[in-house]
Design an enzyme around this catalytic site. Sequence first.
Site, PDB file in Angstrom:
ATOM      1  CG  HIS A  82      -1.302  -3.543   5.115  1.00  8.91           C
ATOM      2  ND1 HIS A  82      -0.827  -2.327   4.681  1.00  8.91           N
ATOM      3  CD2 HIS A  82      -2.641  -3.528   4.859  1.00  8.91           C
ATOM      4  CE1 HIS A  82      -1.816  -1.611   4.183  1.00  8.91           C
ATOM      5  NE2 HIS A  82      -2.921  -2.317   4.275  1.00  8.91           N
ATOM      6  CG  ASP A 161      -1.998   0.254  -5.975  1.00 12.99           C
ATOM      7  OD1 ASP A 161      -3.184  -0.100  -6.090  1.00 12.99           O
ATOM      8  OD2 ASP A 161      -1.570   0.881  -4.987  1.00 12.99           O
ATOM      9  NE  ARG A 168      -9.990   0.640  -7.416  1.00 14.04           N
ATOM     10  CZ  ARG A 168      -9.412   0.279  -6.271  1.00 14.04           C
ATOM     11  NH1 ARG A 168      -8.097   0.250  -6.168  1.00 14.04           N
ATOM     12  NH2 ARG A 168     -10.142  -0.044  -5.237  1.00 14.04           N
ATOM     13  CB  SER A 183      -5.210  -1.512  -4.230  1.00 12.66           C
ATOM     14  OG  SER A 183      -4.556  -0.318  -3.859  1.00 12.66           O
ATOM     15  CE  LYS A 187      -0.327   0.306  -1.375  1.00 12.09           C
ATOM     16  NZ  LYS A 187      -1.497   0.238  -2.272  1.00 12.09           N
TER      17      LYS A 187
END
Length: 434
Positions: A82, A161, A168, A183, A187
Amino acid sequence: MRMYDLIMKKRNNETLTEEEIRFMIDNYTKGNIPDYQMSAFTMAVYFNKMNADETLALTMAMAESGDMLDLSSISGIKVDKHSTGGVGDKTSLALIPMVAALGVCTAKMSGRGLGHTGGTIDKLESFDGFNTAISTEQFINQVNRIGIAIMGQTADIAPADKKLYALRDVTATVDNMSLIASSIMSKKLAAGADAIVLDVKCGSGAFMKSEEDAIALAKEMVTIGTGAGRKTTAIISDMDQPLGNAIGNALEVKEAIDTLKGHGPKDFSELCMTLGAHMVVAGNKAATLEEATDQLKEVISNGKALDKLAEFIQAQGGNPEQVYHPELLPCASLCEEILAEEEGYIYSVQCDEIGICSLILGGGRETKESIIDLSVGFILHKKKGDFVSKGESLATVYANDSDKLIQAKTRFLKAYHISSKQPIATPFIKAIIS
């Protein structure tokens, strides 16, 4: 249990239990807790923060709020990667074929871009016919067959999320380490990988502007991943200027292909090698990072990494000939040089401004409904620390609209700061957290 009491508890800087956090996330996802109460809670978290146990509990509750992808039928260790994102970040396009060529299974869920550049899926759609709308069964079968698959994120992955982030975003509570880390990691954990390698960017083109903040976020995410039983490593990399030389979807695909041929830009190649070595070790295909690096160099030199990209593109409906003949990828109709207006060293580059220039050309999305122009963008010829003469080309701009081209060129020039003084060179890889 009442949401009112949980808000008050966090407002008073007390620690929430896992049971309390799960009650809150479950009921917010179901619509039993209104937005105004959840926004009060996130503001309390913003000011009073969460400890490591609370952050892990929040992450797991969000990950388990929807589908948890079961990858147990895929043989071997599944390694995910990621990136926190940035300008010119095409890393997955080169990195994943490299590690897959060494037998590291990568089952990746990716998204589309919203903002100044396209996402991984947008870039992949530069290949004619490429499709990420595949079923979970197709996804798993493909990884078992060729070691690599990328599918779009589904609405059922971490729905808490999605709902919480949207809240947010409009209540000024995005900028909190626990909320950011949970967050991202919710995932990643829901996507089912056994090991996770994170690329955390820092600089003017990154969400985390300072190295200190990037390291803090990386530590938070590694702690969560480890606490959830996943082998997790984070690499802090520079995003104070665009990554590589190409900015724009098809242009970035071409640069990824060049990198798989061994001709990639220095910074991009270094990042792929660093992330790749950690993924190969995490996948138990090498005992050391040095051994993994040697193996990665080998699959580039013998062409196996490039062949793996072609195999992957073909498996998901794309045209593999475009891997071997990238001139067949989308091309813009207009092309102009952006010339330096003075002589000196490139002292700094306002990276996020370069991203906006790509957006102006049509290379990104201003809204979810925007249609991306895959062919537009920039090729940089000068980067931070390089000397440039007056009238020398800083970059080539590719466009399909002359008005947008002029607007992007004007803004691009303002993003480059030229000085008689050469900037101090800093490492591209800032730190490694594991």
